[in-house]
Design an enzyme around this catalytic site. Sequence first.
Site, PDB file in Angstrom:
ATOM      1  CB  SER A 174      -1.072   0.023   1.128  1.00 10.41           C
ATOM      2  OG  SER A 174      -1.828  -1.089   1.176  1.00 10.41           O
ATOM      3  CB  ALA A 188       0.316   4.245  -8.027  1.00 14.03           C
ATOM      4  CD  GLU A 245      -0.649  -7.727  -5.590  1.00 14.51           C
ATOM      5  OE1 GLU A 245      -0.800  -8.167  -4.322  1.00 14.51           O
ATOM      6  OE2 GLU A 245      -0.080  -6.800  -5.895  1.00 14.51           O
ATOM      7  NE  ARG A 275      -3.455   0.265  -9.219  1.00 12.99           N
ATOM      8  CZ  ARG A 275      -2.942   0.723  -8.266  1.00 12.99           C
ATOM      9  NH1 ARG A 275      -2.096   1.953  -8.241  1.00 12.99           N
ATOM     10  NH2 ARG A 275      -3.110   0.257  -6.683  1.00 12.99           N
ATOM     11  CD  GLN A 285       4.598  -6.917  -1.191  1.00 11.81           C
ATOM     12  OE1 GLN A 285       5.139  -5.993  -0.695  1.00 11.81           O
ATOM     13  NE2 GLN A 285       3.567  -7.247  -1.289  1.00 11.81           N
ATOM     14  NE  ARG A 342       7.663 -11.667   1.816  1.00 11.49           N
ATOM     15  CZ  ARG A 342       6.492 -11.603   1.974  1.00 11.49           C
ATOM     16  NH1 ARG A 342       5.813 -10.777   1.452  1.00 11.49           N
ATOM     17  NH2 ARG A 342       5.713 -12.701   2.239  1.00 11.49           N
ATOM     18  N   GLY A 346      18.939 -12.011  -0.487  1.00  8.85           N
ATOM     19  CA  GLY A 346      19.756 -11.116  -0.966  1.00  8.85           C
ATOM     20  C   GLY A 346      20.368 -10.998  -2.195  1.00  8.85           C
ATOM     21  CE  LYS A 395      23.965  -3.159  -6.508  1.00 10.86           C
ATOM     22  NZ  LYS A 395      23.872  -4.409  -6.754  1.00 10.86           N
TER      23      LYS A 395
END
Length: 481
Positions: A222, A227, A265, A274, A385, A404, A407, A440
């Site tokens: 969220s 967007a 998704e 959108r 995420q 998440r 690495g 980065k």
Amino acid sequence: MVDRSERDSSPAPFDRLPPQNLDAERALLGSMLLSYEAIDEVAELVQARHFYLDAHVRIAEAIFRLSETTIGGIDAVTVAEELEKRGELDRIGGPAYLARVLETVPHAAHARYYAEIVRDKFVRRMLREASTAILKEIDEDDSETEALLGNAEARIFQILDREGEDEKFALRDILEDAMSGIHTRIADDGTVSGISSGFEKLDDLTSGLQPAALVIVAARPSMGKTAFVCNIAKSVALNAYEAYQQELSPSEKGPGGGVIVFSLEQSRVELAERLLCIFGKFDGLKVKKGELDAEETEQLLQIATRLSELPIFIDDIPGRNMAQISAICRRIKNRYGLGMVVIDYLQLIEPDDPKMPREQQVAQIARRLKFLAKEMSVPVIALAQLNRGVDLRTDKRPKLADLRESGAIEQDADLVMFLHREDAYDPGERPGEADLIVAKNRNGPTGNVPLTWIKESMRFESRSDFDEPPGGWVDSEPSSF
């Protein structure tokens, strides 16, 4: 019933000689020996490796070598001398074979026609080799069928992508390309070298989204990841559209092209809504509820008409794996041209091996996304995420360690950006403000890009652009794509 005995007794397709036309090869070489102009005419079509007969390959190599070091003076005598220097004259059949080649054609008028035949046969040989490799994989490889399909398509598209291109490995050749790019940027007075993101301060940090770069845009749920990337897709597609409308040459257009969005998704209809809100600056809630007056409805129709002209493609099939994603990208690039790939989002890509530990799955997907960026030579933007640890800290600004599950995402990415809004945690804290944290940047500085978040229309804008009057794109003159 079908009688298979007669069919099965015929020679197998791959037991026959590979496609070739030795008469056309001799005629082409004869034309090149007769006319220096013929060499220039066919050089863009054929290379020495396109010939089938080894003797013809060696003769063509000698002709092309001489054409790079001499002006005129290329004939059977000078080619024989060049071959003699390299100890290859006897291997092609001596001066007698060169004389035979010369006797094949009375003049060089049809050199280009012969070159097209030679090239066509070479491409067919490449296609035959690819087909042989595909058949071998089918019989001997235990991979998933989707993976085999992806590999097969990759082999075929490599023929389309690479045929006719003189591969450059020597540093002197690579430096020519590098210096050409530098001179272009100097002449353009600092214009971004990659594709403009539509956010000036981000382009200042990155010099634009670079071809072959894997770009990660990560945030907690969220925060507006989808967007944000829709804003970038809008900018890239609009630039490609305008370049097309101006009928610029490829060199004048610069990097850019259509955008393919893999929405793993959201549905394509949701994503289209959108985009309508972003382009038209409409209140998304009013659009969703259908609470638009006649004037707003007319405006929305205008936006939909203009938006339909842009080269944006949306694939919303859930559970796509990397083989499928790569195959779709190749088709889009081949048919329409490709400027950018968007993955929404990385962790929803189906792994090749579901039994593999999750961290290894994500690492493999990240690595293949980087390979895809290099193969397509376009930026690949993958949303990702962040783990829940961000929410448990007092300072909720994301860090690279918050990526998440793996690495390897950080390792393979050329650019990692975090989207952060304080008002997502505390509505009274910096409302409507957002930070794009460039954590980065493999080829440049890191830093913070301040943005404005306009929740109603699901838009991100540069802070300096916040006072832009609404409906700017609608007011431009309509034209067809």
